[in-house]
Design a protein around this motif. Structure first.
Motif, PDB file in Angstrom:
ATOM      1  N   GLY A 118      -2.272   0.740  -4.204  1.00 52.33           N
ATOM      2  CA  GLY A 118      -1.630   1.501  -3.092  1.00 52.33           C
ATOM      3  C   GLY A 118      -0.014   1.333  -3.192  1.00 52.33           C
ATOM      4  O   GLY A 118       0.485   0.887  -4.100  1.00 52.33           O
ATOM      5  N   LEU A 119       0.475   2.392  -2.328  1.00 54.08           N
ATOM      6  CA  LEU A 119       2.141   2.420  -2.502  1.00 54.08           C
ATOM      7  C   LEU A 119       2.491   2.261  -1.218  1.00 54.08           C
ATOM      8  O   LEU A 119       1.942   2.936  -0.117  1.00 54.08           O
ATOM      9  CB  LEU A 119       2.195   3.922  -3.087  1.00 54.08           C
ATOM     10  CG  LEU A 119       3.853   3.955  -3.232  1.00 54.08           C
ATOM     11  CD1 LEU A 119       4.270   3.163  -4.556  1.00 54.08           C
ATOM     12  CD2 LEU A 119       4.146   5.387  -3.628  1.00 54.08           C
ATOM     13  N   THR A 120       3.495   1.321  -0.820  1.00 53.84           N
ATOM     14  CA  THR A 120       4.098   1.282   0.641  1.00 53.84           C
ATOM     15  C   THR A 120       5.253   2.240   0.685  1.00 53.84           C
ATOM     16  O   THR A 120       5.588   2.868  -0.181  1.00 53.84           O
ATOM     17  CB  THR A 120       4.600  -0.086   0.590  1.00 53.84           C
ATOM     18  OG1 THR A 120       5.698  -0.350  -0.252  1.00 53.84           O
ATOM     19  CG2 THR A 120       3.596  -1.219   0.287  1.00 53.84           C
ATOM     20  N   ARG A 121       5.656   2.309   2.066  1.00 55.81           N
ATOM     21  CA  ARG A 121       6.803   3.123   2.305  1.00 55.81           C
ATOM     22  C   ARG A 121       8.114   2.928   1.763  1.00 55.81           C
ATOM     23  O   ARG A 121       8.794   3.843   1.305  1.00 55.81           O
ATOM     24  CB  ARG A 121       6.936   3.277   3.881  1.00 55.81           C
ATOM     25  CG  ARG A 121       5.636   3.664   4.756  1.00 55.81           C
ATOM     26  CD  ARG A 121       5.866   3.532   6.334  1.00 55.81           C
ATOM     27  NE  ARG A 121       4.961   4.149   7.048  1.00 55.81           N
ATOM     28  CZ  ARG A 121       4.534   5.468   7.217  1.00 55.81           C
ATOM     29  NH1 ARG A 121       5.124   6.529   6.510  1.00 55.81           N
ATOM     30  NH2 ARG A 121       3.413   5.689   7.850  1.00 55.81           N
ATOM     31  N   VAL A 127       4.307  -1.288  -5.241  1.00 55.43           N
ATOM     32  CA  VAL A 127       3.101  -0.937  -5.670  1.00 55.43           C
ATOM     33  C   VAL A 127       2.046  -2.337  -5.208  1.00 55.43           C
ATOM     34  O   VAL A 127       2.476  -3.608  -5.585  1.00 55.43           O
ATOM     35  CB  VAL A 127       2.948  -0.943  -7.061  1.00 55.43           C
ATOM     36  CG1 VAL A 127       1.696  -0.463  -7.482  1.00 55.43           C
ATOM     37  CG2 VAL A 127       3.894   0.370  -7.458  1.00 55.43           C
ATOM     38  N   ILE A 128       1.139  -1.824  -4.431  1.00 52.36           N
ATOM     39  CA  ILE A 128      -0.004  -3.088  -4.116  1.00 52.36           C
ATOM     40  C   ILE A 128      -1.091  -2.847  -5.013  1.00 52.36           C
ATOM     41  O   ILE A 128      -1.806  -1.874  -4.974  1.00 52.36           O
ATOM     42  CB  ILE A 128      -0.217  -2.995  -2.519  1.00 52.36           C
ATOM     43  CG1 ILE A 128       1.009  -2.917  -1.743  1.00 52.36           C
ATOM     44  CG2 ILE A 128      -1.050  -4.076  -2.085  1.00 52.36           C
ATOM     45  CD1 ILE A 128       1.799  -4.102  -1.525  1.00 52.36           C
ATOM     46  N   ALA A 133      -9.967  -0.862   1.458  1.00 52.09           N
ATOM     47  CA  ALA A 133      -9.018  -0.036   2.142  1.00 52.09           C
ATOM     48  C   ALA A 133      -8.279  -0.959   3.263  1.00 52.09           C
ATOM     49  O   ALA A 133      -7.293  -0.898   3.288  1.00 52.09           O
ATOM     50  CB  ALA A 133      -9.549   1.356   2.876  1.00 52.09           C
ATOM     51  N   ASP A 134      -8.807  -1.677   3.899  1.00 55.23           N
ATOM     52  CA  ASP A 134      -8.415  -2.505   4.985  1.00 55.23           C
ATOM     53  C   ASP A 134      -7.399  -3.600   4.411  1.00 55.23           C
ATOM     54  O   ASP A 134      -6.175  -3.765   4.875  1.00 55.23           O
ATOM     55  CB  ASP A 134      -9.484  -3.473   5.772  1.00 55.23           C
ATOM     56  CG  ASP A 134      -9.755  -2.669   7.014  1.00 55.23           C
ATOM     57  OD1 ASP A 134      -9.542  -1.316   7.177  1.00 55.23           O
ATOM     58  OD2 ASP A 134     -11.108  -2.999   7.553  1.00 55.23           O
ATOM     59  N   LEU A 135      -7.692  -4.037   3.102  1.00 55.02           N
ATOM     60  CA  LEU A 135      -6.684  -5.077   2.553  1.00 55.02           C
ATOM     61  C   LEU A 135      -5.541  -4.483   2.245  1.00 55.02           C
ATOM     62  O   LEU A 135      -4.397  -4.802   2.381  1.00 55.02           O
ATOM     63  CB  LEU A 135      -7.532  -5.760   1.442  1.00 55.02           C
ATOM     64  CG  LEU A 135      -8.618  -6.713   1.693  1.00 55.02           C
ATOM     65  CD1 LEU A 135      -9.322  -7.133   0.609  1.00 55.02           C
ATOM     66  CD2 LEU A 135      -7.956  -8.014   2.472  1.00 55.02           C
ATOM     67  N   LEU A 136      -5.612  -3.178   1.604  1.00 58.79           N
ATOM     68  CA  LEU A 136      -4.508  -2.397   1.195  1.00 58.79           C
ATOM     69  C   LEU A 136      -3.702  -2.234   2.245  1.00 58.79           C
ATOM     70  O   LEU A 136      -2.534  -2.242   2.147  1.00 58.79           O
ATOM     71  CB  LEU A 136      -5.186  -1.170   0.285  1.00 58.79           C
ATOM     72  CG  LEU A 136      -5.706  -1.468  -1.135  1.00 58.79           C
ATOM     73  CD1 LEU A 136      -6.500  -0.272  -1.517  1.00 58.79           C
ATOM     74  CD2 LEU A 136      -4.493  -1.721  -2.266  1.00 58.79           C
ATOM     75  N   VAL A 175       0.479   3.011   2.176  1.00 58.90           N
ATOM     76  CA  VAL A 175       0.259   4.091   3.069  1.00 58.90           C
ATOM     77  C   VAL A 175      -0.292   5.238   2.358  1.00 58.90           C
ATOM     78  O   VAL A 175      -1.265   6.307   3.035  1.00 58.90           O
ATOM     79  CB  VAL A 175       1.660   4.698   3.450  1.00 58.90           C
ATOM     80  CG1 VAL A 175       2.219   3.611   4.596  1.00 58.90           C
ATOM     81  CG2 VAL A 175       2.411   5.052   2.614  1.00 58.90           C
ATOM     82  N   GLU A 176      -0.674   5.023   0.851  1.00 57.59           N
ATOM     83  CA  GLU A 176      -1.456   5.722   0.128  1.00 57.59           C
ATOM     84  C   GLU A 176      -2.262   4.870  -0.765  1.00 57.59           C
ATOM     85  O   GLU A 176      -1.564   3.919  -1.404  1.00 57.59           O
ATOM     86  CB  GLU A 176      -0.542   6.846  -0.837  1.00 57.59           C
ATOM     87  CG  GLU A 176       0.141   7.826   0.212  1.00 57.59           C
ATOM     88  CD  GLU A 176      -0.626   8.741   1.145  1.00 57.59           C
ATOM     89  OE1 GLU A 176      -1.737   9.044   0.769  1.00 57.59           O
ATOM     90  OE2 GLU A 176      -0.186   9.290   2.091  1.00 57.59           O
ATOM     91  N   ALA A 177      -3.332   5.016  -0.880  1.00 57.37           N
ATOM     92  CA  ALA A 177      -4.301   4.207  -2.049  1.00 57.37           C
ATOM     93  C   ALA A 177      -5.377   4.651  -2.345  1.00 57.37           C
ATOM     94  O   ALA A 177      -5.907   5.603  -1.718  1.00 57.37           O
ATOM     95  CB  ALA A 177      -4.600   2.783  -0.952  1.00 57.37           C
ATOM     96  N   LEU A 178      -5.753   4.229  -3.449  1.00 58.72           N
ATOM     97  CA  LEU A 178      -7.164   4.893  -4.120  1.00 58.72           C
ATOM     98  C   LEU A 178      -7.849   3.491  -4.649  1.00 58.72           C
ATOM     99  O   LEU A 178      -7.261   2.354  -4.811  1.00 58.72           O
ATOM    100  CB  LEU A 178      -6.937   5.842  -5.194  1.00 58.72           C
ATOM    101  CG  LEU A 178      -6.395   5.191  -6.396  1.00 58.72           C
ATOM    102  CD1 LEU A 178      -6.495   6.421  -7.433  1.00 58.72           C
ATOM    103  CD2 LEU A 178      -5.022   4.870  -6.504  1.00 58.72           C
ATOM    104  N   GLN A 179      -9.092   3.810  -4.938  1.00 57.76           N
ATOM    105  CA  GLN A 179     -10.065   2.696  -5.457  1.00 57.76           C
ATOM    106  C   GLN A 179      -9.907   2.862  -6.757  1.00 57.76           C
ATOM    107  O   GLN A 179      -9.934   3.979  -7.365  1.00 57.76           O
ATOM    108  CB  GLN A 179     -11.468   2.926  -5.070  1.00 57.76           C
ATOM    109  CG  GLN A 179     -12.285   1.877  -5.725  1.00 57.76           C
ATOM    110  CD  GLN A 179     -14.008   2.063  -5.136  1.00 57.76           C
ATOM    111  OE1 GLN A 179     -14.217   1.444  -4.224  1.00 57.76           O
ATOM    112  NE2 GLN A 179     -14.424   2.849  -5.930  1.00 57.76           N
ATOM    113  N   LEU A 180      -9.890   1.820  -7.690  1.00 59.33           N
ATOM    114  CA  LEU A 180      -9.915   1.822  -9.211  1.00 59.33           C
ATOM    115  C   LEU A 180     -11.314   1.620  -9.473  1.00 59.33           C
ATOM    116  O   LEU A 180     -11.975   2.124  -9.146  1.00 59.33           O
ATOM    117  CB  LEU A 180      -8.658   0.741  -9.814  1.00 59.33           C
ATOM    118  CG  LEU A 180      -7.371   1.225  -9.542  1.00 59.33           C
ATOM    119  CD1 LEU A 180      -6.422   0.301  -9.947  1.00 59.33           C
ATOM    120  CD2 LEU A 180      -7.030   2.700  -9.980  1.00 59.33           C
TER     121      LEU A 180
END
Length: 517
Positions: free
Chosen positions: A431-434, A438-439, A452-455, A461-466
């Motif tokens: 994910g990516l924060t404001r 990088v998370i 998704a909750d952990l991210l 604020v934007e995230a995808l599953q790897l």
């Protein structure tokens, strides 16, 4: 004692008689005054067409097959109770006494001893009374003859050649998959080969048979107060102000010591560049722990690396591992996404593409300056001259700060075939924060919504599953320990399967390498 002359003469001229019941051929024919039945010289019936032959001379009136009259009964009905005119002679039947068994004339002989010649006539018989045995022996050899005749057919030979060629190709293909570099156990390599050759349902069925659901309750098997690191508070300077993540609240009830507290994993130029922490994502499966990482892009740069098998060989201008001489400044590595042919998108690196970059797909975009962005392709991110790499994988699981309802819909179809078809498996996400951090999140017993909750809790604020499933999960950070050109890797989660040195040799799947700026 002298005998009468007439008797002596008869005894000298007559042939010896073996039984008093046999007729004297030299005496004139005369009928016994007492009749006991037909005269044997006048009535001599031949052998019955289906029975044994009549007794001949020397048989002493006995039935050679013991199938005639009852024991103790004479030819005319006389027996022990009716001895006849001559009384009981020496050759009359006696009461039955068991004796040794003797086969009859028409009874088949016993089986030949081992090693005896068991040949049979061409017509299938083995001699008198053994025709059936010969047929059985000939029938035992018949399948071999049929098989030889079958092999003479051209169609059968062509089919056998095709089967042999297929077996050779199969052995060669599987052998290449099992011996190819890139890490992984034999079972994982075999599963990857099967999925690449349209045997995915077979692999999924096997995983379903071996799947074990997560354990309810319990405590983690390691301390959440590690990894140890530097202090989380720093004195701000005019030149650089570090971003210190906020402590994360517990999701599984009362927090354990160290749970949700950030610790510094890597520093760059004395500034905290990478933070890490642990968090239990479920109040039900409380023994499972997820690892969370925050990376400051102002201090680190991210590079996309191809895998030796996925996307495979190509003019990528990048290596599928981190060889010696390129490890100076290396601070972290983590896994990529699904195999490209199942990711719902494509892979792009240095002007070359594997698959197809697809509009609407969740995408990680790598830029020339080492920064990354995450968003939906065609809406948030797109191809520009400054893009050097794109990794697409499924759909966004955090979009503009919200978790979409789609993460709970068609989990297996939309978010990947998991081990055994269970929702709670190893998963990883990016994910990516404001503020541009990088998370990275990964851990066991996670469903898509918990990932998704952990991210989101970590600020994405934007995230995808790897990638998913335990074998591919990976996050390593590197410590120089006096050897900056060859730092020592360490796994963030002690429960991840593969060695921390996995990217120090050729690896089969794409990954991301993080370097200090």
């Amino acid at each position: 004692m002298l005998r009468p002359a007439s008797r002596r003469a008869n005894q000298q001229g007559a042939s010896p008689r073996t039984s008093p019941y046999e007729p004297d051929d030299t005496a004139p024919l005369r009928r016994d005054p007492i009749s006991y039945g037909p005269d044997p010289r006048e009535y001599q019936p031949g052998p019955a067409p289906y029975g044994p032959p009549a007794p001949g001379p020397g048989s002493h009136g006995q039935d050679p097959y013991r199938q005639g009259r009852p024991y103790g009964q004479g030819p005319h009905g006389q027996g022990p109770q009716n001895p006849g005119p001559y009384g009981q002679g020496p050759y009359q039947p006696r009461p039955f006494q068991p004796g040794p068994y003797e086969p009859g004339l028409y009874e088949p002989p016993a089986d030949p001893p081992p090693g005896a010649d068991d040949s049979y006539d061409a017509d299938g018989s083995d001699g008198p009374g053994r025709r059936g045995l010969g047929r059985r022996r000939r029938g035992a050899k018949a399948p071999k003859g049929r098989f030889r005749r079958l092999l003479r057919r051209p169609t059968v030979r062509v089919i056998l050649v095709l089967i042999a060629a297929f077996c050779i190709w199969l052995a060669f293909s599987i052998g290449q998959a099992l011996t190819s570099p890139g890490g992984g156990s034999l079972s994982s390599k075999l599963a990857e080969w099967a999925r690449d050759h349209y045997l995915g349902p077979v692999v999924t069925f096997g995983e379903w048979l071996s799947y074990s659901p997560p354990k309810v309750g319990g405590q983690p098997g390691f301390s959440l107060a590690v990894p140890s690191g530097g202090p989380t508070k720093y004195r701000h300077t005019k030149t650089f102000q570090p971003i210190i993540p906020h402590q994360l609240s517990a999701m599984a009830g009362t927090p354990l010591p160290g749970e949700g507290q950030w610790r510094v994993l890597e520093t760059v130029k004395g500034e905290p560049a990478i933070f890490g922490t642990f968090l239990r994502p479920s109040a039900v499966y409380t023994s499972y722990v997820a690892g969370i990482v925050s990376m400051d892009q102002r201090l680190v740069s991210l590079q996309l690396r191809p895998g030796s098998e996925d996307p495979g060989p190509g003019n990528w201008h990048a290596q599928s591992w981190i060889p010696p001489g390129t490890r100076t400044g290396l601070v972290a590595t983590f896994n990529g996404g699904f195999k490209i042919n199942t990711s719902g998108g494509g892979f792009y690196l240095n002007g070359h593409t594997s698959g197809t970059l697809t509009n609407g797909a969740a995408s990680v975009v790598y830029y020339r300056n080492g920064a990354v962005k995450i968003g939906e392709w065609g809406r948030d991110v797109r191809m520009t001259s400054s893009v050097v790499g794109v990794r697409q994988n499924l759909r966004l699981i955090v979009d503009h700060g919200r978790v979409p309802a789609s993460v709970n819909q068609d989990v297996l179809g939309s978010w990947g075939a998991t081990l055994g078809g269970g929702y709670y498996v190893w998963r990883s996400g990016l994910g990516l924060t404001r503020d541009g951090r990088v998370i990275f999140v990964y851990g066991p017993a996670l469903n898509v919504h918990e990932l998704a909750d952990l991210l989101q809790r970590a600020g994405a604020v934007e995230a995808l599953q790897l990638d998913i499933n335990p074998f591919w999960m990976s996050y390593e950070y590197y410590k120089a320990n006096g050897h900056p050109s060859d730092p020592t890797p360490a796994n963030l989660l002690p429960t991840q399967q593969q060695s921390a040195y996995r990217y120090y040799s050729v690896y089969s799947r794409d990954f991301t390498a993080v370097y200090a700026r």
